[in-house]
Design an enzyme around this catalytic site. Structure first.
Site, PDB file in Angstrom:
ATOM      1  N   HIS A   1      61.793  22.144  75.852  1.00 39.77           N
ATOM      2  CA  HIS A   1      63.187  21.761  76.110  1.00 39.77           C
ATOM      3  C   HIS A   1      64.148  22.588  75.249  1.00 39.77           C
ATOM      4  O   HIS A   1      63.799  23.044  74.166  1.00 39.77           O
ATOM      5  CB  HIS A   1      63.411  20.243  75.960  1.00 39.77           C
ATOM      6  CG  HIS A   1      63.416  19.697  74.567  1.00 39.77           C
ATOM      7  ND1 HIS A   1      62.986  18.423  74.270  1.00 39.77           N
ATOM      8  CD2 HIS A   1      63.824  20.214  73.375  1.00 39.77           C
ATOM      9  CE1 HIS A   1      63.135  18.197  72.976  1.00 39.77           C
ATOM     10  NE2 HIS A   1      63.646  19.266  72.408  1.00 39.77           N
TER      11      HIS A   1
ATOM     12  N   GLU B   1      65.199  18.267  79.304  1.00 37.81           N
ATOM     13  CA  GLU B   1      63.760  18.011  79.314  1.00 37.81           C
ATOM     14  C   GLU B   1      63.112  18.615  80.565  1.00 37.81           C
ATOM     15  O   GLU B   1      63.803  18.883  81.556  1.00 37.81           O
ATOM     16  CB  GLU B   1      63.511  16.493  79.296  1.00 37.81           C
ATOM     17  CG  GLU B   1      64.062  15.775  78.072  1.00 37.81           C
ATOM     18  CD  GLU B   1      63.225  15.981  76.800  1.00 37.81           C
ATOM     19  OE1 GLU B   1      62.536  17.009  76.674  1.00 37.81           O
ATOM     20  OE2 GLU B   1      63.294  15.114  75.918  1.00 37.81           O
TER      21      GLU B   1
HETATM   22  C1  F6R Z   1      68.747  19.680  68.824  1.00 39.33           C
HETATM   23  C2  F6R Z   1      68.184  20.185  70.072  1.00 39.33           C
HETATM   24  C3  F6R Z   1      66.733  20.197  70.331  1.00 39.33           C
HETATM   25  C4  F6R Z   1      65.904  20.724  69.149  1.00 39.33           C
HETATM   26  C5  F6R Z   1      64.405  20.642  69.461  1.00 39.33           C
HETATM   27  C6  F6R Z   1      63.577  21.099  68.310  1.00 39.33           C
HETATM   28  O1  F6R Z   1      70.171  19.775  68.839  1.00 39.33           O
HETATM   29  O2  F6R Z   1      68.942  20.564  70.919  1.00 39.33           O
HETATM   30  O3  F6R Z   1      66.467  20.986  71.465  1.00 39.33           O
HETATM   31  O4  F6R Z   1      66.285  22.044  68.891  1.00 39.33           O
HETATM   32  O5  F6R Z   1      64.074  19.331  69.796  1.00 39.33           O
HETATM   33  O6  F6R Z   1      63.697  20.172  67.257  1.00 39.33           O
HETATM   34  P1  F6R Z   1      63.164  20.500  65.797  1.00 39.33           P
HETATM   35  O7  F6R Z   1      64.010  21.611  65.285  1.00 39.33           O
HETATM   36  O8  F6R Z   1      63.407  19.228  65.009  1.00 39.33           O
HETATM   37  O9  F6R Z   1      61.735  20.874  65.929  1.00 39.33           O
END
Ligand code: F6R
Length: 246
Positions: free
Chosen positions: A141, A146
């Site tokens: 995503h 999603e």
């Molecule tokens: C957050 C977002 C999400 C995150 C992804 C990865 O603003 O848009 O797409 O970039 O869920 O999350 P982390 O960095 O926590 O692994």
């Protein structure tokens, strides 16, 4: 065009990303930045905050505008898991950005159509995004777009995928506390950005990065659409790149 920077680790990724953002702001002090939350950009925001404070780079955020990718539906701004709170805490409070120039979807708006159309209007009124920073979910995503049957173009309200709820539960007391819905920019909003910088660190992102770089373009892996963008920079560490040969 897709450019890849292979870096050693999270810190190198963060420094490289902060350099690209700083360069954008120095060259165009009234840039519109599209920003992300989550674990991935925390180090990037730390570098930007530090460089702003040390001031030798002379990065001035006074005329910069920020439009964030997404926000959980239903969390108050003072909830430390809201993305509003995250942005204040990790970046905005450390730099001289004006509060009125920072934008994030209104997670407290119950009327989904209203929340989304208001956010579309904000993006339009800013004239679009100059540099969009992205993380990537283990399921591919981007923002909270999603995996699904179709790419959704505009801002929308999404039911978070079970694997996203599972992944993000690390920040909450338990899985039940993770909001089930979020407001997110759509794929069209992201694809309209002039430049995109996507960050990835760690083994948990290896498969998503493989799909992004070499998989087929499908709404089942939302990040794969970035293959069609004219200016994408992927900054990924060795673990995140461990499933591809470069
Ligand atoms: C957050 C977002 C999400 C995150 C992804 C990865 O603003 O848009 O797409 O970039 O869920 O999350 P982390 O960095 O926590 O692994």
């Amino acid at each position: 065009m897709l450019k890849i920077y292979k870096v050693k680790n999270y810190d190198e990724m963060s420094k490289k990303a902060a350099t690209l953002i700083a360069a954008q702001v120095i060259a165009n002090p009234d840039s519109v930045l599209g920003l992300a939350t989550g674990s991935t950009p925390v180090g990037t925001y730390e570098y930007l905050s530090k460089w702003y404070k040390e001031s030798y780079l002379d990065i001035n955020f006074e005329d910069v505008k920020v439009v964030n990718l997404d926000e959980y539906k239903g969390l108050t701004r003072d909830n430390d898991q809201s993305y509003y709170y995250f942005m204040q805490d990790n970046l905005f409070k450390n730099i001289n950005i004006k509060a009125e120039n920072t934008h994030i979807p209104n997670g407290l708006e119950d009327d989904e159509a209203k929340a989304c159309s208001e956010y579309e209007d904000i993006i339009t009124s800013l004239g679009g995004v100059d540099l969009q920073l992205l993380g990537i979910g283990g399921n591919g995503h981007i923002g909270f777009n999603e995996p699904g049957e179709v790419f959704v173009k505009d801002c929308h309200c999404i039911e978070l995928a079970p694997e996203t709820i599972e992944a993000n539960s690390r920040f909450f007391a338990n899985k039940e506390e993770v909001p089930k819905k979020a407001y997110t920019m759509g794929i069209g909003n992201i694809m309209k950005a002039k430049k995109i910088v996507l960050l990835a660190s760690g083994k948990a992102k290896a498969n998503a990065i493989k799909q992004l770089l070499s998989g087929k373009i499908t709404a089942q892996v939302p990040a794969s659409v970035l293959q069609l963008h004219h200016d994408v920079t992927v900054i990924a560490d060795e673990e995140a790149l461990s499933a591809v040969e470069i």
